[in-house]
Design a protein around this motif. Sequence first.
Motif, PDB file in Angstrom:
ATOM      1  N   ASP A 218      -5.571  -1.525  -5.391  1.00  0.00           N
ATOM      2  CA  ASP A 218      -4.927  -2.049  -3.950  1.00  0.00           C
ATOM      3  C   ASP A 218      -5.703  -3.118  -3.327  1.00  0.00           C
ATOM      4  O   ASP A 218      -6.848  -2.700  -2.865  1.00  0.00           O
ATOM      5  CB  ASP A 218      -4.809  -0.791  -2.827  1.00  0.00           C
ATOM      6  CG  ASP A 218      -3.794  -1.309  -1.741  1.00  0.00           C
ATOM      7  OD1 ASP A 218      -3.152  -2.402  -1.529  1.00  0.00           O
ATOM      8  OD2 ASP A 218      -3.560  -0.515  -1.004  1.00  0.00           O
TER       9      ASP A 218
ATOM     10  N   GLN B 205      -7.332  -0.017  -0.861  1.00  0.00           N
ATOM     11  CA  GLN B 205      -7.584  -1.089   0.092  1.00  0.00           C
ATOM     12  C   GLN B 205      -8.816  -1.091   0.932  1.00  0.00           C
ATOM     13  O   GLN B 205      -9.630  -1.854   1.078  1.00  0.00           O
ATOM     14  CB  GLN B 205      -6.315  -1.599   0.848  1.00  0.00           C
ATOM     15  CG  GLN B 205      -6.428  -2.571   1.536  1.00  0.00           C
ATOM     16  CD  GLN B 205      -5.171  -2.929   2.135  1.00  0.00           C
ATOM     17  OE1 GLN B 205      -4.270  -2.312   2.174  1.00  0.00           O
ATOM     18  NE2 GLN B 205      -4.904  -4.244   2.396  1.00  0.00           N
TER      19      GLN B 205
ATOM     20  N   THR C 129       0.776  -1.335   0.219  1.00  0.00           N
ATOM     21  CA  THR C 129       0.016  -0.105   0.204  1.00  0.00           C
ATOM     22  C   THR C 129       0.914   1.182  -0.097  1.00  0.00           C
ATOM     23  O   THR C 129       0.864   2.445  -0.918  1.00  0.00           O
ATOM     24  CB  THR C 129      -0.983  -0.140   1.266  1.00  0.00           C
ATOM     25  OG1 THR C 129      -1.797  -1.161   1.155  1.00  0.00           O
ATOM     26  CG2 THR C 129      -1.881   0.967   1.280  1.00  0.00           C
TER      27      THR C 129
HETATM   28 MG   LIG Z   1      -1.929  -2.660   2.004  1.00  0.00          MG
END
Ligand SMILES: [Mg+2]
Lengths: 252, 278
Positions: free
Chosen positions: B174, B95, B51
């Motif tokens: 992500d 994410q 990330t």
């Molecule tokens: Mg991550």
Amino acid sequence: MLDFLKPPVLAFQEFFLLAGRAFRNIFRKPHYFDDISLQMDLIGVGSLPIVALTGFFTGAIMALQMSRALNQYGAASTVGQIVSISLVREMGPVLSALLVAGRNASGIASELGSMKVTEQIDAMRALGTDPIQKLVTPRLIAMCIVLPLLVVIADFIGMIGGYLVACPLLKLTTATQYWSSAWRALEYNDIAQGLLKPFVFAVVISLVGCFYGIRTTGGTQGVGLATTRAVVVSSVWIFVLTFFIGKLFVSL
Amino acid sequence: MPETHAETVLEFEDVLLQFPEGDRPALDGISFALSAGHSCVIMGAAGSGKTVLLKTAVGLLKPDAGRVHLFGEEITGMTEKELFHLRAKVGILFQEGGLFDSLTIEENVAYPLVNQPGAHYPPEEVHRRVVEALRLVELERTLDKFPSELSGGMRRRVGIARANVTEPPLVLYDSPTAGLDPITAHTIMGFIIKERDTKNTTTVMVTHRYQDGNLLAKYRYNQVTGRLERATSGAGAAGPPTRFMVLRQGKLVFEGTQQELEASADSYVRKFLRSVGG
Ligand SMILES: [Mg+2]
Ligand SMILES: Nc1ncnc2c1ncn2[C@@H]1O[C@H](COP(=O)(O)OP(=O)(O)OP(=O)(O)O)[C@@H](O)[C@H]1O
């Protein structure tokens, strides 16, 4: 050696950076008027009942507690003066600010905190919006407009509370005397102090709430922590600042 | 598809990023380059820096050392305002979703069209594009709902629609399938491949499931039949070239093609290949 001092000093510096950017954005485009009015509604209208109630009982309690002492010195007629000065100078601003800190510093910190941990703040930056402009500045402006108004209302309702105890209940003085002594007691100094304080507290509450919200890390647990910190830190600053502002005005 | 000399879309040069509270760098000497039209799959254990790498790529995080080039421009020294212009050319699926709770699905997907610099569309045009983007992920009926009213898989799909609504040349995903059941995960991968192949976007996908990377590398969307199919080498039907990268504790431990990945002897890398499907 002084390593333990580094985090708080860094945090302090970051806080002032945030404050600087939030203030600078007041004069910069774009302006999010919708967000300002939404926040004014949330902070102002939302806090009005509790602030009014607290103001009322503060005034009432003050009249009640003062009655015996004043009677002892045969000064019962000055009850209006005592209630109005202590409300306008100190009790109104500080109590209202503490209530608003409890309600809204926590609300702001938890809202921005959950936006942070769900990456909404990153998404904002990625999609062309400055989060300080969009989130912090509207809350700062709204709080600075609304808190002084709330304080004025709390002061006034507190005087009514004091009146109801002093006149109909305890018959300390007459209505005319209560209101005229309450009114005449107030000098420019008191009013200036009583309006400067909520303004300063508004800056502290909104920026501390935003600061801890935006710095949130560590998932939902972090949001809880940020919320608690925002309330504790803004409440402590309210007490510290009211002392210094009071001192400033005493020496004037 | 015009085959021009492939330009580099994203390039990392020895990037180092250390969080003040971290005991080791979150990114440690990362270097790679990604050409236009290529796909890139980034794998790595939790906390390996996937990330952080994506956020550094668009300037949401600033590296402590090294350089990041996005569309040929060095972004590490850029101001936020300059970055807004470059980020308008990048779509991102976060994410954690990153959908705005207080806005409806329509407003969420419209957000980049309304707020990104250089995007001044009339309201009807915005609405048309939003509906079109949502139709691609088969969610055009949820316009007035709020993100909290959708399931996790649906929210991901909205995120995919929002990342692609401006038709950016580069899209970053992500962990698009994290925490989803296998069927929904497969559907999501289908949409990502569809977005990639209908708009010829350069696609970067972070995942910890090798199946996802395998799908991205081996399958393509057939615009005629409207279905996913295995990319057959030759016959001009191969999908775009796919690079694989594996991160471990902030370090890039593997970078190469799928064949090279499958031939790797590194035990950490091999752990990701266990659950190969297809
Ligand atoms: Mg991550
Ligand atoms: N805002 C932050 N502040 C401090 N440390 C951070 C921050 N963001 C990430 N880290 C640290 O950087 C490292 C890499 O995190 P990152 O989120 O990139 O992991 P990841 O590879 O995406 O993992 P996952 O698969 O769980 O999403 C971790 O050790 C994490 O603790």
